[in-house]
Design an enzyme around this catalytic site. Structure first.
Site, mmCIF file in Angstrom:
data_model
loop_
_atom_site.group_PDB
_atom_site.id
_atom_site.type_symbol
_atom_site.label_atom_id
_atom_site.label_comp_id
_atom_site.label_asym_id
_atom_site.label_seq_id
_atom_site.Cartn_x
_atom_site.Cartn_y
_atom_site.Cartn_z
ATOM 1 N N ARG A 68 0.813 -1.215 0.000
ATOM 2 C CA ARG A 68 0.000 0.000 0.000
ATOM 3 C C ARG A 68 0.850 1.271 0.000
ATOM 4 N NH1 ARG A 68 -5.027 0.441 3.721
ATOM 5 N NH2 ARG A 68 -4.854 -1.648 3.068
ATOM 6 N N LEU A 96 -6.920 4.586 1.634
ATOM 7 C CA LEU A 96 -5.695 5.390 1.579
ATOM 8 C C LEU A 96 -4.888 5.161 2.849
ATOM 9 C CD1 LEU A 96 -7.164 8.763 0.233
ATOM 10 C CD2 LEU A 96 -5.848 7.056 -1.048
ATOM 11 N N ASN A 110 -15.105 11.897 1.449
ATOM 12 C CA ASN A 110 -15.619 10.662 0.853
ATOM 13 C C ASN A 110 -17.134 10.646 0.917
ATOM 14 O OD1 ASN A 110 -15.587 7.956 -0.170
ATOM 15 N ND2 ASN A 110 -15.910 7.184 1.914
ATOM 16 N N HIS A 112 -20.321 8.081 1.082
ATOM 17 C CA HIS A 112 -20.533 6.677 1.473
ATOM 18 C C HIS A 112 -22.036 6.386 1.539
ATOM 19 C CE1 HIS A 112 -19.638 2.856 3.385
ATOM 20 N NE2 HIS A 112 -20.640 3.119 4.222
ATOM 21 N N SER A 139 -23.827 9.533 3.340
ATOM 22 C CA SER A 139 -23.040 10.459 4.165
ATOM 23 C C SER A 139 -21.845 10.967 3.376
ATOM 24 C CB SER A 139 -22.482 9.744 5.411
ATOM 25 O OG SER A 139 -23.503 9.135 6.163
ATOM 26 N N THR A 144 -10.351 10.068 7.473
ATOM 27 C CA THR A 144 -9.260 9.876 8.420
ATOM 28 C C THR A 144 -8.638 8.504 8.097
ATOM 29 O OG1 THR A 144 -10.788 8.885 9.986
ATOM 30 C CG2 THR A 144 -10.372 11.251 10.230
ATOM 31 N N ASP A 148 -14.089 4.670 6.473
ATOM 32 C CA ASP A 148 -15.418 5.284 6.599
ATOM 33 C C ASP A 148 -15.631 5.918 7.969
ATOM 34 O OD1 ASP A 148 -16.002 4.493 3.994
ATOM 35 O OD2 ASP A 148 -16.777 2.555 4.657
ATOM 36 N N GLU A 177 -27.171 11.389 -3.807
ATOM 37 C CA GLU A 177 -25.713 11.583 -3.906
ATOM 38 C C GLU A 177 -25.361 12.627 -4.962
ATOM 39 O OE1 GLU A 177 -23.263 8.140 -4.399
ATOM 40 O OE2 GLU A 177 -24.290 7.024 -2.839
HETATM 41 C C1 GRF Z 1 -21.578 5.573 -4.632
HETATM 42 O O1 GRF Z 1 -22.744 4.936 -4.215
HETATM 43 C C2 GRF Z 1 -20.776 6.062 -3.449
HETATM 44 O O2 GRF Z 1 -21.572 6.394 -2.331
HETATM 45 C C3 GRF Z 1 -19.923 4.862 -3.123
HETATM 46 O O3 GRF Z 1 -19.606 4.302 -4.378
HETATM 47 C C4 GRF Z 1 -20.623 4.617 -5.320
HETATM 48 C C5 GRF Z 1 -19.945 5.234 -6.504
HETATM 49 O O4 GRF Z 1 -20.803 5.432 -7.589
HETATM 50 N N1 GRF Z 1 -18.757 5.253 -2.353
HETATM 51 P P1 GRF Z 1 -20.274 6.195 -8.865
HETATM 52 O O5 GRF Z 1 -18.985 5.531 -9.314
HETATM 53 O O6 GRF Z 1 -20.061 7.641 -8.509
HETATM 54 O O7 GRF Z 1 -21.366 6.018 -9.887
#
Ligand code: GRF
Length: 215
Positions: A68, A96, A110, A112, A139, A144, A148, A177
Site C-alpha cells: 500500500r 488510503l 468521501n 458513502h 453520508s 481519516t 469510513d 448523492e
Molecule cells: C456511490 O454509491 C458512493 O456512495 C460509493 O460508491 C458509489 C460510486 O458510484 N462510495 P459512482 O462511481 O459515482 O457512480
C-alpha cells in the site's frame, strides 16, 4: 467571484458522482475546477467521462504495487503538483494509507452509501435490507486513517419501503448523492462550511451533528 475551488476526484468505476460534479461546474452551479481524475482501475467508465470533458486523468493500478505504501507514494507523486483544495473520493474502492491522509489533512472527503456511523464498509444496501431497517441514506465525511470514519459533514436519508430491493436503494441513494457533492462544494466555496483541524464548522460554528441534506 472568488477563486474556483480546485479539485481532484478519485474513482474506481462508474463515476456517476464525478459526472454530477462535472455537470454542476459546467452549468455554473459550482465554482470549481477539476484538475484531474485518478482511478485505480484502468477500465473505470469514469475515465471516459473525464476525457469527454477534457479533464486530465491518471491510472494508478494498485495491482502494480507490492504494498500500500508504494501505491500511496505514486498517488502522492501525482497529487502533490496539482495542489488541489480538496480531494474527493467518489466510489474509490481503495483505502488510503495514513501517510496520504496526513499529508492532506482536512482536504480528503468521501461519499458513502449509509447513514454513518452505521454500515461502514461494503454492501451497505444489502446489509440494511437484511437488518430490516426502515431507512437508509448517504453520508459525506472527512477522511481519516480509519475506514469510513472521520467526522460526518452532511447526510441525506430516505425511507426503505417494504419490498425494496438493493437496486431500489441504490437508485434512491444515487439520486441524493448526485446533489450532495455539488451542494457541499458550493458551501465550501462560499465558506459556509469550513474544515479545520479535523473539525467541521457551519456558519463559523462547530458542527455538532451532520447537516441534513433535504429532498
Ligand atoms: C456511490 O454509491 C458512493 O456512495 C460509493 O460508491 C458509489 C460510486 O458510484 N462510495 P459512482 O462511481 O459515482 O457512480
Amino acid at each position: 467571484m472568488s477563486k474556483p475551488l480546485s479539485l481532484v476526484v478519485l474513482i474506481s468505476g462508474h463515476g456517476s458522482n464525478l459526472q454530477s460534479i462535472i455537470d454542476s461546474i459546467e452549468q455554473g452551479r459550482v465554482n470549481a475546477e477539476i484538475k484531474a481524475v485518478i482511478s485505480n482501475n484502468a477500465e473505470a467508465y469514469g475515465l471516459l467521462r473525464a476525457s469527454k470533458h477534457g479533464i486530465a486523468s491518471y491510472v494508478v493500478n494498485h495491482r502494480d504495487f507490492g504494498n500500500r505504501e508504494d501505491f500511496d507514494h505514486q498517488l502522492q507523486r501525482i497529487l502533490a503538483p496539482l495542489g488541489a483544495d480538496f480531494i474527493l473520493l467518489a466510489g474509490f474502492m481503495r483505502i488510503l494509507g495514513s501517510a496520504t491522509v496526513q499529508a492532506y489533512t482536512d482536504k480528503i472527503l468521501n461519499i458513502h452509501p449509509s447513514l454513518l456511523p452505521a454500515y461502514k464498509g461494503l454492501h451497505t444496501y444489502r446489509r440494511a435490507l437484511d437488518s430490516g431497517e426502515v431507512e437508509h441514506g448517504v453520508s459525506i465525511h472527512l477522511v481519516t486513517a480509519e475506514l469510513d470514519d472521520g467526522p460526518v459533514i452532511m447526510q441525506a436519508r430516505y425511507p426503505i419501503a417494504s419490498g425494496d430491493k438493493i437496486e431500489d436503494l441504490q437508485q434512491k441513494g444515487h439520486k441524493l448523492e448526485h446533489r450532495m457533492y455539488p451542494q457541499l462544494l458550493c458551501w465550501l466555496g462560499e465558506g459556509k462550511i469550513e474544515i479545520s483541524g479535523g473539525q467541521i464548522f457551519y456558519d463559523k460554528t462547530l458542527l455538532s451533528k451532520p447537516v441534513e441534506f433535504g429532498h
